[in-house]
Scaffold this motif. Sequence first.
Motif, PDB file in Angstrom:
ATOM      1  N   VAL A  22       0.837  -1.205   0.000  1.00  0.00           N
ATOM      2  CA  VAL A  22       0.000   0.000   0.000  1.00  0.00           C
ATOM      3  C   VAL A  22       0.869   1.251   0.000  1.00  0.00           C
ATOM      4  N   ALA A  23       1.934   1.238   0.794  1.00  0.00           N
ATOM      5  CA  ALA A  23       2.826   2.391   0.849  1.00  0.00           C
ATOM      6  C   ALA A  23       3.481   2.638  -0.509  1.00  0.00           C
ATOM      7  N   LEU A  24       3.930   1.583  -1.177  1.00  0.00           N
ATOM      8  CA  LEU A  24       4.541   1.751  -2.499  1.00  0.00           C
ATOM      9  C   LEU A  24       3.526   2.268  -3.517  1.00  0.00           C
ATOM     10  N   ALA A  25       2.288   1.786  -3.411  1.00  0.00           N
ATOM     11  CA  ALA A  25       1.243   2.254  -4.325  1.00  0.00           C
ATOM     12  C   ALA A  25       0.994   3.747  -4.134  1.00  0.00           C
ATOM     13  N   VAL A  26       0.892   4.174  -2.882  1.00  0.00           N
ATOM     14  CA  VAL A  26       0.651   5.592  -2.598  1.00  0.00           C
ATOM     15  C   VAL A  26       1.835   6.448  -3.044  1.00  0.00           C
ATOM     16  N   LEU A  59       0.256  -2.311  -8.081  1.00  0.00           N
ATOM     17  CA  LEU A  59       1.247  -2.761  -7.104  1.00  0.00           C
ATOM     18  C   LEU A  59       0.622  -3.517  -5.933  1.00  0.00           C
ATOM     19  N   LEU A  60      -0.678  -3.355  -5.732  1.00  0.00           N
ATOM     20  CA  LEU A  60      -1.336  -4.075  -4.637  1.00  0.00           C
ATOM     21  C   LEU A  60      -1.384  -5.583  -4.885  1.00  0.00           C
ATOM     22  N   VAL A  61      -1.215  -6.010  -6.141  1.00  0.00           N
ATOM     23  CA  VAL A  61      -1.234  -7.453  -6.458  1.00  0.00           C
ATOM     24  C   VAL A  61       0.098  -7.898  -7.057  1.00  0.00           C
ATOM     25  N   ARG A  63       2.770  -9.145  -5.769  1.00  0.00           N
ATOM     26  CA  ARG A  63       3.367 -10.384  -5.268  1.00  0.00           C
ATOM     27  C   ARG A  63       2.725 -11.620  -5.890  1.00  0.00           C
ATOM     28  N   ARG A  64       1.428 -11.526  -6.198  1.00  0.00           N
ATOM     29  CA  ARG A  64       0.729 -12.680  -6.768  1.00  0.00           C
ATOM     30  C   ARG A  64       0.882 -12.760  -8.283  1.00  0.00           C
ATOM     31  N   ARG A  65       0.927 -11.633  -8.958  1.00  0.00           N
ATOM     32  CA  ARG A  65       0.998 -11.616 -10.425  1.00  0.00           C
ATOM     33  C   ARG A  65       2.084 -10.645 -10.888  1.00  0.00           C
ATOM     34  N   PRO A  66       3.351 -10.943 -10.603  1.00  0.00           N
ATOM     35  CA  PRO A  66       4.404  -9.959 -10.917  1.00  0.00           C
ATOM     36  C   PRO A  66       4.541  -9.650 -12.401  1.00  0.00           C
ATOM     37  N   MET A  67       4.487 -10.673 -13.261  1.00  0.00           N
ATOM     38  CA  MET A  67       4.656 -10.412 -14.689  1.00  0.00           C
ATOM     39  C   MET A  67       3.449  -9.682 -15.260  1.00  0.00           C
ATOM     40  N   ALA A  68       2.251 -10.038 -14.816  1.00  0.00           N
ATOM     41  CA  ALA A  68       1.056  -9.349 -15.295  1.00  0.00           C
ATOM     42  C   ALA A  68       1.082  -7.877 -14.878  1.00  0.00           C
ATOM     43  N   VAL A  69       1.517  -7.620 -13.645  1.00  0.00           N
ATOM     44  CA  VAL A  69       1.612  -6.233 -13.170  1.00  0.00           C
ATOM     45  C   VAL A  69       2.617  -5.451 -14.012  1.00  0.00           C
ATOM     46  N   LEU A  70       3.745  -6.065 -14.339  1.00  0.00           N
ATOM     47  CA  LEU A  70       4.755  -5.383 -15.152  1.00  0.00           C
ATOM     48  C   LEU A  70       4.208  -5.062 -16.540  1.00  0.00           C
ATOM     49  N   LEU A  71       3.588  -6.036 -17.172  1.00  0.00           N
ATOM     50  CA  LEU A  71       3.086  -5.823 -18.534  1.00  0.00           C
ATOM     51  C   LEU A  71       1.972  -4.785 -18.553  1.00  0.00           C
ATOM     52  N   LEU A  72       1.061  -4.831 -17.576  1.00  0.00           N
ATOM     53  CA  LEU A  72      -0.022  -3.842 -17.533  1.00  0.00           C
ATOM     54  C   LEU A  72       0.515  -2.448 -17.231  1.00  0.00           C
ATOM     55  N   SER A  73       1.537  -2.359 -16.385  1.00  0.00           N
ATOM     56  CA  SER A  73       2.137  -1.055 -16.101  1.00  0.00           C
ATOM     57  C   SER A  73       2.766  -0.465 -17.354  1.00  0.00           C
ATOM     58  N   ILE A  74       3.519  -1.281 -18.076  1.00  0.00           N
ATOM     59  CA  ILE A  74       4.141  -0.800 -19.317  1.00  0.00           C
ATOM     60  C   ILE A  74       3.070  -0.445 -20.338  1.00  0.00           C
TER      61      ILE A  74
END
Length: 378
Positions: A22-26, A59-61, A63-74
Amino acid sequence: MAEAPPRREPVLVRHLARIVDVALAVLTLVFFVTVALATGVQSPWRAVIPLGLLLGALLLVRRRRPMAVLLLSIGGIFVYRLTGHWSPAGWIWPAAVAYFTAAATPRVRWVAVIGLAQLLYSAADIRHVLDSNPTRFLFHVAGEGLLLAVLIAAGLSYAAAMRWRERLRETDSRARAAEERLRVSHEVHDIIAHTLAVVGVQLNVAADTLQEDPAAAAAALRLAKDVRNRAMTDLRSLLTTLRDTAPQPDLASLGTLIADARAAGLEVTLDEHGDAAAVPAAPAVALYRVVQESLANTLKHAQASKAEVTIGYQPHSITVVITDNGRGALGGAEVTEGHGLAGMRERVSALGGALTAGPNSGGGFAVRADIPVAGSAA
């Protein structure tokens, strides 16, 4: 053998992990919007804040979906830039946490490929300043590349540290288990020694007083029986503890077992049919023990030179047959069932199976066990 369930982190650790996410997201949202406003971006609600919210929420997810989070962020950064919005934070930094998290996974090579592709696009996107300001172009590309390298290196270092910590934890756990087994073995020794001493004394008393004082002899025998019963209760409890802490063999250990028998001079062949991967723990241990005891008996008693182990894995049962070319039962005499055969039979029967042992029709000795696996505890 069934795999052990994944280790769960303590509740406090999980809560701290959520707080960190949560802190990283904020921080991602606040920093991205702050830099945009500080560099003169107008109307932040049109694109800057929505992108910051997306990057932070992902970033809230992580840890569970690291590659999906990276691709969606990009993907969010690309949509932001391709719709004509300028990013004062560059291409890599807005997804920095996502890059770090994904780099700590086994897919770090894909992370490097994705980062390199983003760097190339970033360089192409700013190529219009190459002629007028090559220093700016160089600093932009080098800075983005250095940041990417640092993030990937940090992710790799973090993953290595976590693996090292897990190995230390496993080593410590094995050491504690070994200490517990040693403690239990000492207690077993003490119980047996005490019991034998007391029972021996009372038996001597009973023998000495049997004729002259039958009542005293009976009392001595009752005391010996009581001591023996208490000792058996204690031993069962301790042996249960010892069994629970001792590592159990699995089907992967059969190869070592066969190799040991061959090293002892017995020519052993192993023939397996079916899928052994789905065999639960209890039938796997029983199968291993049947093969182990059968080969031990062959080496000790059969005077055999060859042995064959045939295992059939069916969906609901396992069939194992161990045969040798030894002497079998001399003169067709009835097989005397010692502790080894009795132990095998009890182990197989406890799982609802059946075991037979006796002279083979073609000569030698044969042991056959049928062990059900349906409904066994994994």
